[in-house]
Design a protein around this motif. Structure first.
Motif, mmCIF file in Angstrom:
data_model
loop_
_atom_site.group_PDB
_atom_site.id
_atom_site.type_symbol
_atom_site.label_atom_id
_atom_site.label_comp_id
_atom_site.label_asym_id
_atom_site.label_seq_id
_atom_site.Cartn_x
_atom_site.Cartn_y
_atom_site.Cartn_z
ATOM 1 N N GLU A 185 -60.578 1.977 -33.910
ATOM 2 C CA GLU A 185 -61.329 0.770 -34.227
ATOM 3 C C GLU A 185 -62.004 0.227 -32.965
ATOM 4 O O GLU A 185 -61.384 0.135 -31.906
ATOM 5 C CB GLU A 185 -60.388 -0.281 -34.820
ATOM 6 C CG GLU A 185 -61.123 -1.461 -35.433
ATOM 7 C CD GLU A 185 -60.152 -2.367 -36.174
ATOM 8 O OE1 GLU A 185 -60.541 -2.926 -37.195
ATOM 9 O OE2 GLU A 185 -59.005 -2.483 -35.704
ATOM 10 N N HIS A 220 -65.004 -4.765 -30.604
ATOM 11 C CA HIS A 220 -65.644 -5.956 -31.170
ATOM 12 C C HIS A 220 -65.165 -6.221 -32.587
ATOM 13 O O HIS A 220 -65.142 -7.368 -33.045
ATOM 14 C CB HIS A 220 -67.175 -5.823 -31.119
ATOM 15 C CG HIS A 220 -67.744 -4.872 -32.113
ATOM 16 N ND1 HIS A 220 -68.064 -5.231 -33.392
ATOM 17 C CD2 HIS A 220 -68.055 -3.550 -31.993
ATOM 18 C CE1 HIS A 220 -68.562 -4.189 -34.026
ATOM 19 N NE2 HIS A 220 -68.561 -3.148 -33.214
ATOM 20 N N ARG A 221 -64.777 -5.191 -33.322
ATOM 21 C CA ARG A 221 -64.261 -5.415 -34.666
ATOM 22 C C ARG A 221 -62.902 -6.090 -34.624
ATOM 23 O O ARG A 221 -62.575 -6.923 -35.483
ATOM 24 C CB ARG A 221 -64.162 -4.088 -35.410
ATOM 25 C CG ARG A 221 -65.532 -3.486 -35.759
ATOM 26 C CD ARG A 221 -65.385 -2.204 -36.538
ATOM 27 N NE ARG A 221 -66.687 -1.649 -36.907
ATOM 28 C CZ ARG A 221 -66.857 -0.479 -37.497
ATOM 29 N NH1 ARG A 221 -65.772 0.265 -37.784
ATOM 30 N NH2 ARG A 221 -68.067 -0.043 -37.803
ATOM 31 N N LYS A 222 -62.117 -5.736 -33.628
ATOM 32 C CA LYS A 222 -60.806 -6.378 -33.492
ATOM 33 C C LYS A 222 -60.966 -7.851 -33.138
ATOM 34 O O LYS A 222 -60.298 -8.715 -33.702
ATOM 35 C CB LYS A 222 -59.995 -5.674 -32.399
ATOM 36 C CG LYS A 222 -59.534 -4.287 -32.768
ATOM 37 C CD LYS A 222 -58.686 -3.700 -31.647
ATOM 38 C CE LYS A 222 -58.169 -2.308 -32.007
ATOM 39 N NZ LYS A 222 -57.351 -1.733 -30.905
ATOM 40 N N GLU A 260 -63.440 -9.801 -33.657
ATOM 41 C CA GLU A 260 -64.067 -10.589 -34.724
ATOM 42 C C GLU A 260 -63.031 -11.083 -35.731
ATOM 43 O O GLU A 260 -63.274 -12.057 -36.449
ATOM 44 C CB GLU A 260 -65.132 -9.754 -35.437
ATOM 45 C CG GLU A 260 -66.403 -9.570 -34.619
ATOM 46 C CD GLU A 260 -67.361 -8.583 -35.272
ATOM 47 O OE1 GLU A 260 -67.030 -8.086 -36.368
ATOM 48 O OE2 GLU A 260 -68.417 -8.309 -34.680
ATOM 49 N N ARG A 261 -61.888 -10.406 -35.805
ATOM 50 C CA ARG A 261 -60.842 -10.826 -36.746
ATOM 51 C C ARG A 261 -60.040 -12.003 -36.211
ATOM 52 O O ARG A 261 -59.300 -12.645 -36.962
ATOM 53 C CB ARG A 261 -59.897 -9.664 -37.021
ATOM 54 C CG ARG A 261 -60.537 -8.521 -37.783
ATOM 55 C CD ARG A 261 -59.458 -7.634 -38.360
ATOM 56 N NE ARG A 261 -60.019 -6.483 -39.050
ATOM 57 C CZ ARG A 261 -60.108 -5.261 -38.519
ATOM 58 N NH1 ARG A 261 -59.645 -5.053 -37.283
ATOM 59 N NH2 ARG A 261 -60.646 -4.281 -39.201
ATOM 60 N N SER A 262 -60.159 -12.285 -34.902
ATOM 61 C CA SER A 262 -59.409 -13.379 -34.281
ATOM 62 C C SER A 262 -60.377 -14.512 -33.947
ATOM 63 O O SER A 262 -61.219 -14.374 -33.058
ATOM 64 C CB SER A 262 -58.719 -12.888 -33.006
ATOM 65 O OG SER A 262 -58.164 -13.982 -32.299
ATOM 66 N N ALA A 263 -60.253 -15.625 -34.663
ATOM 67 C CA ALA A 263 -61.168 -16.746 -34.437
ATOM 68 C C ALA A 263 -61.069 -17.258 -32.999
ATOM 69 O O ALA A 263 -62.083 -17.496 -32.338
ATOM 70 C CB ALA A 263 -60.862 -17.869 -35.426
#
Length: 264
Positions: A3, A6-8, A10-13
Motif C-alpha cells: 500500500e 499517501h493512501r495510509k 489519507e485514512r488518518s485524519a
C-alpha cells in the motif's frame, strides 16, 4: 501489493492534517526566510531624496483618482520592458512609498520612469484631454484638476503621518510644508529657494500647470509624475541594464508660442 504511503495517511485524519501543516510550513519558510536578510538584499541609495509636500499631495491625488488601477510602477527585468520603459525597478526606489503603487495591470503604460520623459506642458495637455496628444488613448480626462485649488493647510499632517511609518521628514519640513508646496510651484515666490534647501538641489521648481497665480491639483499631480523614477539614480548605476537618467534642463521651459495664422 504494498500500500502506498499517501493512501495510509489519507485514512488518518490527524496524520493528514499534520502532513498538510508540514507542507504548508515549507512554503511559508521559503517565503519568509529571505526577509531576514532584507538589509543585505535591498540596494543602498545615498542620493535618495524625499517627496516634497507638493509631490506627496500629487501622489495622494493619483491614488484618489484611481490612476494605479490602470498604470503600474514596476518595470520587470524582461528585455522588452527595459527597452520600452527604461532600467528595471529596484526595491530601494519604493522605500518611501506608503502605500506602494507597483500595480499589476497595464491598461496604460508603466509610469515608473515617466519623470523627465515629457514636459510639464505635455502632462497638463494630456491630463486635460488625453486624446489631444495621444489620439488612440482610452484614458479619461481630468480637466477639473486645473480648476480645483490644492488644499495645503493639512500638508504638514500628511508629512507627519509619513514620518510615523518611517519616512525621515524633519520637524522643519513638517512645519514648512504649506510654504514649500507654494514655493515649488512658484519659482518667483520668496519660498522657492527654501524648498531646494530642504529637499535637495535636484528638486524641480516650476509653474507646473503654467499658471503662477494659483496652486492647483494639476500642479501637484504633474509635480508627482515628473519625479517618478528620479528620486534616486540607483537604477542607472551598476545594474544589469544601466542607462542615462533623463535630462531635466528643458522640462520646465514654457510652452512655445503658437505660430501666427496665415495672413494674421
Amino acid at each position: 501489493m504494498a500500500e502506498f504511503f499517501h493512501r495510509k495517511i489519507e485514512r488518518s485524519a490527524i496524520g493528514f492534517v499534520l502532513a498538510i501543516i508540514a507542507a504548508a510550513s515549507v512554503g511559508g519558510i521559503v517565503e519568509i526566510a529571505p526577509l531576514f536578510t532584507i538589509d543585505e538584499t535591498v540596494e543602498e541609495a545615498p542620493d535618495m531624496r524625499l517627496y516634497t509636500p507638493l509631490e506627496l499631495a500629487g501622489r495622494n491625488i493619483y491614488i484618489r483618482e484611481g490612476c494605479y488601477a490602470c498604470h503600474s510602477q514596476m518595470i520587470r527585468t524582461l528585455r522588452d520592458e527595459v527597452e520600452r520603459y527604461g532600467p528595471y525597478s529596484l526595491a530601494v526606489e519604493s522605500q518611501y512609498d506608503h502605500p506602494m503603487l507597483w500595480g499589476s495591470k497595464r491598461t496604460g503604460p508603466d509610469l515608473a520612469r515617466i519623470g523627465g520623459k515629457y514636459s510639464d506642458f505635455w502632462h497638463v495637455a494630456h491630463l486635460t484631454n488625453p486624446r489631444d496628444v495621444v489620439p488612440e488613448s482610452n484614458m479619461p480626462a481630468y480637466p477639473w484638476l486645473a480648476r480645483d485649488g490644492l488644499e495645503t493647510s493639512d500638508l504638514g499632517q500628511h508629512l507627519a503621518a509619513q514620518r510615523a511609518v518611517g519616512v525621515p521628514y524633519t520637524d522643519e519640513m513638517i512645519a514648512n510644508a504649506q510654504k514649500d508646496a507654494i514655493g515649488q510651484a512658484s519659482p518667483d515666490s520668496p519660498y522657492a529657494a527654501a524648498v531646494r534647501e530642504r529637499y535637495g538641489e535636484e528638486t524641480q521648481i516650476s509653474t507646473f500647470d503654467g499658471v503662477a497665480t494659483e496652486l492647483t491639483e494639476m500642479d501637484a499631480l504633474v509635480a508627482y509624475l515628473q519625479v517618478l523614477g528620479l528620486l534616486t539614480n540607483a537604477a542607472y548605476q551598476d545594474t544589469a541594464a544601466p542607462g542615462e537618467p533623463p535630462d531635466l534642463e528643458e522640462l520646465t521651459a514654457p510652452a512655445p508660442a503658437p505660430a501666427p495664422a496665415p495672413g494674421g
